[in-house]
Scaffold this motif. Sequence first.
Motif, PDB file in Angstrom:
ATOM      1  N   ALA A 179     -19.365  10.820   2.704  1.00 25.05           N
ATOM      2  CA  ALA A 179     -17.975  11.026   2.278  1.00 25.05           C
ATOM      3  C   ALA A 179     -17.008  10.384   3.260  1.00 25.05           C
ATOM      4  O   ALA A 179     -15.975   9.813   2.865  1.00 25.05           O
ATOM      5  N   ASN A 180     -17.333  10.447   4.540  1.00 23.98           N
ATOM      6  CA  ASN A 180     -16.460   9.875   5.561  1.00 23.98           C
ATOM      7  C   ASN A 180     -16.430   8.350   5.508  1.00 23.98           C
ATOM      8  O   ASN A 180     -15.373   7.732   5.652  1.00 23.98           O
ATOM      9  N   ILE A 181     -17.595   7.743   5.310  1.00 23.64           N
ATOM     10  CA  ILE A 181     -17.595   6.277   5.284  1.00 23.64           C
ATOM     11  C   ILE A 181     -17.007   5.755   3.976  1.00 23.64           C
ATOM     12  O   ILE A 181     -16.395   4.691   3.955  1.00 23.64           O
ATOM     13  N   ARG A 182     -17.169   6.491   2.889  1.00 24.75           N
ATOM     14  CA  ARG A 182     -16.551   6.064   1.631  1.00 24.75           C
ATOM     15  C   ARG A 182     -15.029   6.062   1.744  1.00 24.75           C
ATOM     16  O   ARG A 182     -14.353   5.162   1.245  1.00 24.75           O
ATOM     17  N   ALA A 183     -14.482   7.088   2.401  1.00 26.43           N
ATOM     18  CA  ALA A 183     -13.034   7.159   2.571  1.00 26.43           C
ATOM     19  C   ALA A 183     -12.536   6.009   3.432  1.00 26.43           C
ATOM     20  O   ALA A 183     -11.477   5.426   3.159  1.00 26.43           O
ATOM     21  N   ALA A 184     -13.291   5.674   4.477  1.00 28.29           N
ATOM     22  CA  ALA A 184     -12.907   4.551   5.334  1.00 28.29           C
ATOM     23  C   ALA A 184     -13.000   3.233   4.580  1.00 28.29           C
ATOM     24  O   ALA A 184     -12.109   2.379   4.667  1.00 28.29           O
ATOM     25  N   ALA A 185     -14.070   3.065   3.825  1.00 27.36           N
ATOM     26  CA  ALA A 185     -14.262   1.824   3.077  1.00 27.36           C
ATOM     27  C   ALA A 185     -13.152   1.611   2.051  1.00 27.36           C
ATOM     28  O   ALA A 185     -12.758   0.477   1.773  1.00 27.36           O
ATOM     29  N   ALA A 186     -12.634   2.711   1.496  1.00 23.58           N
ATOM     30  CA  ALA A 186     -11.560   2.605   0.501  1.00 23.58           C
ATOM     31  C   ALA A 186     -10.294   2.005   1.096  1.00 23.58           C
ATOM     32  O   ALA A 186      -9.446   1.484   0.365  1.00 23.58           O
ATOM     33  N   ARG A 190     -14.636  -1.777   7.422  1.00 23.95           N
ATOM     34  CA  ARG A 190     -16.052  -2.106   7.288  1.00 23.95           C
ATOM     35  C   ARG A 190     -16.865  -0.950   7.875  1.00 23.95           C
ATOM     36  O   ARG A 190     -16.510  -0.385   8.916  1.00 23.95           O
ATOM     37  N   VAL A 191     -17.922  -0.552   7.179  1.00 24.55           N
ATOM     38  CA  VAL A 191     -18.567   0.720   7.493  1.00 24.55           C
ATOM     39  C   VAL A 191     -20.072   0.586   7.668  1.00 24.55           C
ATOM     40  O   VAL A 191     -20.706  -0.338   7.149  1.00 24.55           O
ATOM     41  N   HIS A 192     -20.624   1.559   8.402  1.00 22.28           N
ATOM     42  CA  HIS A 192     -22.075   1.699   8.527  1.00 22.28           C
ATOM     43  C   HIS A 192     -22.408   3.175   8.408  1.00 22.28           C
ATOM     44  O   HIS A 192     -21.919   3.994   9.182  1.00 22.28           O
ATOM     45  N   HIS A 193     -23.237   3.502   7.410  1.00 20.51           N
ATOM     46  CA  HIS A 193     -23.713   4.880   7.242  1.00 20.51           C
ATOM     47  C   HIS A 193     -24.875   5.096   8.209  1.00 20.51           C
ATOM     48  O   HIS A 193     -25.972   4.580   8.014  1.00 20.51           O
ATOM     49  N   TYR A 194     -24.623   5.872   9.245  1.00 20.04           N
ATOM     50  CA  TYR A 194     -25.588   6.055  10.320  1.00 20.04           C
ATOM     51  C   TYR A 194     -26.705   6.994   9.874  1.00 20.04           C
ATOM     52  O   TYR A 194     -26.455   8.145   9.491  1.00 20.04           O
ATOM     53  N   THR A 195     -27.943   6.520   9.944  1.00 25.89           N
ATOM     54  CA  THR A 195     -29.107   7.355   9.662  1.00 25.89           C
ATOM     55  C   THR A 195     -30.099   7.318  10.822  1.00 25.89           C
ATOM     56  O   THR A 195     -31.182   7.884  10.722  1.00 25.89           O
ATOM     57  N   GLY A 196     -29.734   6.650  11.892  1.00 29.27           N
ATOM     58  CA  GLY A 196     -30.592   6.560  13.062  1.00 29.27           C
ATOM     59  C   GLY A 196     -30.223   5.365  13.908  1.00 29.27           C
ATOM     60  O   GLY A 196     -29.589   4.417  13.435  1.00 29.27           O
ATOM     61  N   ALA A 197     -30.628   5.396  15.169  1.00 28.87           N
ATOM     62  CA  ALA A 197     -30.251   4.346  16.104  1.00 28.87           C
ATOM     63  C   ALA A 197     -30.874   3.004  15.748  1.00 28.87           C
ATOM     64  O   ALA A 197     -30.270   1.956  15.996  1.00 28.87           O
ATOM     65  N   ALA A 198     -32.056   3.017  15.137  1.00 29.47           N
ATOM     66  CA  ALA A 198     -32.717   1.743  14.816  1.00 29.47           C
ATOM     67  C   ALA A 198     -31.892   0.948  13.813  1.00 29.47           C
ATOM     68  O   ALA A 198     -31.722  -0.267  13.955  1.00 29.47           O
ATOM     69  N   GLY A 199     -31.369   1.627  12.803  1.00 30.19           N
ATOM     70  CA  GLY A 199     -30.554   0.943  11.814  1.00 30.19           C
ATOM     71  C   GLY A 199     -29.273   0.398  12.401  1.00 30.19           C
ATOM     72  O   GLY A 199     -28.834  -0.717  12.070  1.00 30.19           O
TER      73      GLY A 199
END
Length: 210
Positions: A179-186, A190-199
């Motif tokens: 929800a946070n990255i979607r609001a920023a992208a709107a 430019r956004v990155h949905h963080y799911t771990g340090a490797a990504g």
Amino acid sequence: MTSRPLQDSPSPITTVVFDYGEVLSVPPPESRFRLVALSGVPAEQFWDAYWHERRAYDAGLDSREYWDRVGARLNISWDPAVRQELWATDMGGWLVPEPEAAALAARLTASPLRVALLSNAPHDLAAPLRFSPLLCGFDALFFSCEIGLCKPDSRVYEHVLRELGADPHETLFIDDREANIRAAAALGIRVHHYTGAAGLAALLQQLSLG
């Protein structure tokens, strides 16, 4: 949504904005287990009450009122010492860094990029984080309790962009909540949905950042 760093804008990244909780910090399991044990209720009930009242806490509610609201939602009136230990355990857990993400942030702060933090956090957490060794290299720290608004309210991102004087198309925002990255992208960020340090590491390498 995972990342939208390149496709929508050819502009170079000049500013990176990190979320804090569940990105740069992941409370250790023992602190979470201790919170549930102190609460005296099943984990599912506790976490439901904890998160239900959290937005008001992050927006500026004081710690005693927050824990009293959590207790009321659970039909519990904690003794002052228990409430204090709940608070201390909660705050202490959020101060523990995620090592790999912390290392990536340190690389970025050593680069020419401007690096900032945007966190939904109560005053109790924002205050020590302003003296945190991990964040001392950041150019700016923004906390919801001081802004009076929480992500994903668009006004939060507009405030940060305005204060930084940053172009949204040259800004990369990293957060674990969709929800946070979607609001920023709107807003064109430019956004990155963080799911771990490797990504995140792979993205930074792709963008030649840090």
